[in-house]
Design a protein around this motif. Structure first.
Motif, mmCIF file in Angstrom:
data_model
loop_
_atom_site.group_PDB
_atom_site.id
_atom_site.type_symbol
_atom_site.label_atom_id
_atom_site.label_comp_id
_atom_site.label_asym_id
_atom_site.label_seq_id
_atom_site.Cartn_x
_atom_site.Cartn_y
_atom_site.Cartn_z
ATOM 1 N N MET A 1 1.059 -1.025 -0.001
ATOM 2 C CA MET A 1 -0.277 0.202 0.365
ATOM 3 C C MET A 1 0.754 1.302 0.021
ATOM 4 O O MET A 1 1.673 1.636 0.755
ATOM 5 C CB MET A 1 -1.068 -0.094 1.308
ATOM 6 C CG MET A 1 -1.580 1.075 1.165
ATOM 7 S SD MET A 1 -3.046 0.986 2.443
ATOM 8 C CE MET A 1 -2.166 1.836 4.080
ATOM 9 N N LEU A 2 0.498 2.488 -1.203
ATOM 10 C CA LEU A 2 0.988 3.482 -0.850
ATOM 11 C C LEU A 2 0.296 4.306 -0.495
ATOM 12 O O LEU A 2 -0.848 4.948 -1.089
ATOM 13 C CB LEU A 2 1.680 3.459 -2.783
ATOM 14 C CG LEU A 2 2.729 2.312 -2.807
ATOM 15 C CD1 LEU A 2 2.987 2.800 -4.487
ATOM 16 C CD2 LEU A 2 4.150 2.227 -2.056
ATOM 17 N N THR A 3 0.743 5.385 0.527
ATOM 18 C CA THR A 3 0.153 6.911 0.205
ATOM 19 C C THR A 3 0.843 7.916 1.272
ATOM 20 O O THR A 3 2.100 7.290 1.060
ATOM 21 C CB THR A 3 -0.943 6.333 2.192
ATOM 22 O OG1 THR A 3 -1.378 7.532 2.335
ATOM 23 C CG2 THR A 3 0.296 6.431 3.544
ATOM 24 N N SER A 4 0.642 8.869 1.422
ATOM 25 C CA SER A 4 1.162 10.205 1.800
ATOM 26 C C SER A 4 0.389 10.839 2.615
ATOM 27 O O SER A 4 -0.547 10.859 2.908
ATOM 28 C CB SER A 4 1.706 10.946 -0.132
ATOM 29 O OG SER A 4 0.541 11.430 -0.265
ATOM 30 N N SER A 5 0.943 12.069 3.212
ATOM 31 C CA SER A 5 0.162 12.745 3.363
ATOM 32 C C SER A 5 -0.331 14.271 3.054
ATOM 33 O O SER A 5 -1.808 14.634 4.158
ATOM 34 C CB SER A 5 1.448 13.687 5.038
ATOM 35 O OG SER A 5 2.355 14.826 3.634
ATOM 36 N N ASP B 1 -7.176 1.053 -7.138
ATOM 37 C CA ASP B 1 -7.136 2.491 -7.305
ATOM 38 C C ASP B 1 -8.257 2.556 -5.591
ATOM 39 O O ASP B 1 -8.698 2.333 -6.000
ATOM 40 C CB ASP B 1 -7.627 3.439 -8.236
ATOM 41 C CG ASP B 1 -7.705 4.598 -8.158
ATOM 42 O OD1 ASP B 1 -7.213 5.312 -6.771
ATOM 43 O OD2 ASP B 1 -8.015 5.577 -8.592
ATOM 44 N N LYS C 1 1.939 9.565 -4.828
ATOM 45 C CA LYS C 1 1.909 8.224 -4.801
ATOM 46 C C LYS C 1 0.772 7.453 -6.017
ATOM 47 O O LYS C 1 1.109 6.474 -6.106
ATOM 48 C CB LYS C 1 1.129 7.938 -3.823
ATOM 49 C CG LYS C 1 -0.641 9.179 -3.351
ATOM 50 C CD LYS C 1 -0.829 9.252 -2.138
ATOM 51 C CE LYS C 1 -2.212 10.601 -2.197
ATOM 52 N NZ LYS C 1 -1.364 11.396 -1.648
ATOM 53 N N SER C 2 0.174 7.769 -6.494
ATOM 54 C CA SER C 2 -0.025 7.167 -7.958
ATOM 55 C C SER C 2 0.998 7.141 -8.726
ATOM 56 O O SER C 2 0.518 5.976 -9.714
ATOM 57 C CB SER C 2 -1.458 8.327 -8.495
ATOM 58 O OG SER C 2 -2.784 8.591 -7.063
ATOM 59 N N SER D 1 -11.788 3.436 -9.255
ATOM 60 C CA SER D 1 -11.998 3.701 -7.645
ATOM 61 C C SER D 1 -13.415 3.266 -8.050
ATOM 62 O O SER D 1 -14.126 2.900 -7.068
ATOM 63 C CB SER D 1 -11.880 4.624 -7.292
ATOM 64 O OG SER D 1 -11.957 5.512 -8.537
ATOM 65 N N ASP E 1 -8.313 5.872 -4.095
ATOM 66 C CA ASP E 1 -8.195 6.962 -3.118
ATOM 67 C C ASP E 1 -10.241 7.114 -4.220
ATOM 68 O O ASP E 1 -9.995 7.878 -4.789
ATOM 69 C CB ASP E 1 -6.791 7.415 -4.155
ATOM 70 C CG ASP E 1 -7.353 9.089 -3.694
ATOM 71 O OD1 ASP E 1 -8.476 9.174 -3.420
ATOM 72 O OD2 ASP E 1 -6.081 9.783 -4.291
#
Length: 152
Positions: A48-52, A80, A58-59, A127, A82
């Motif tokens: 899993m990739l995420t950021s603040s 996806d 990230k995408s 998504s 998000d």
């Protein structure tokens, strides 16, 4: 350098696919190798990739990491999740009318939301339409069940 949002295309670049000999593509392969070495004692099935915040890459990173993993011969499903500002439909030039949200709300079956890409071994689940309750949908029992199903 600050970019004007009106001039930034929603189209993301799959540099690992279209320019596989570039130094940027090589960096994605380095990330892949580091992930592989970090899981040497286990069979890693999920990343899993995420950021603040938005716009941090990230995408783009997720899409290109999925490409280099698929190029290694691994069967990859890129999801996806998000549900506020999804982008994979732009990256892979596919429809977003069906996807994670329609599957979680039982409007479509899991198999009907998976889309084949031009990259061998790489499949995506966009998504789907943006829901009014993204946090609740992602933390639902249905989402937990989906993750278990997707990993088998």
């Amino acid at each position: 350098m600050r970019r004007n949002k009106r001039n930034v295309s929603k189209q993301r670049h799959l540099i690992a696919f279209y320019k596989p000999k570039s130094t940027t593509a090589e960096q994605y392969r380095t990330i892949r190798s580091n992930v592989d070495f970090s899981a040497v004692d286990s069979d890693l099935k999920t990343i899993m990739l995420t950021s603040s915040g938005p716009g941090e890459g990230k995408s783009t990173t997720a899409a290109n990491l999925a490409v280099v993993m698929a190029q290694q011969g691994k069967k990859v499903l890129l999801i996806d999740a998000d549900l506020r500002k999804p982008t994979m439909q732009y990256t892979f030039r596919v429809s977003n009318t069906e996807g994670l949200t329609t599957m979680l709300t039982k409007q479509t079956a899991f198999e009907d939301t998976i889309k084949k890409t031009e990259v061998d071994n790489l499949f995506i689940m966009t998504s789907g339409p943006i829901p009014p309750n993204p946090a609740e949908l992602l933390s639902s029992v249905v989402m937990e069940s989906f993750i278990k199903h997707a990993l088998t």
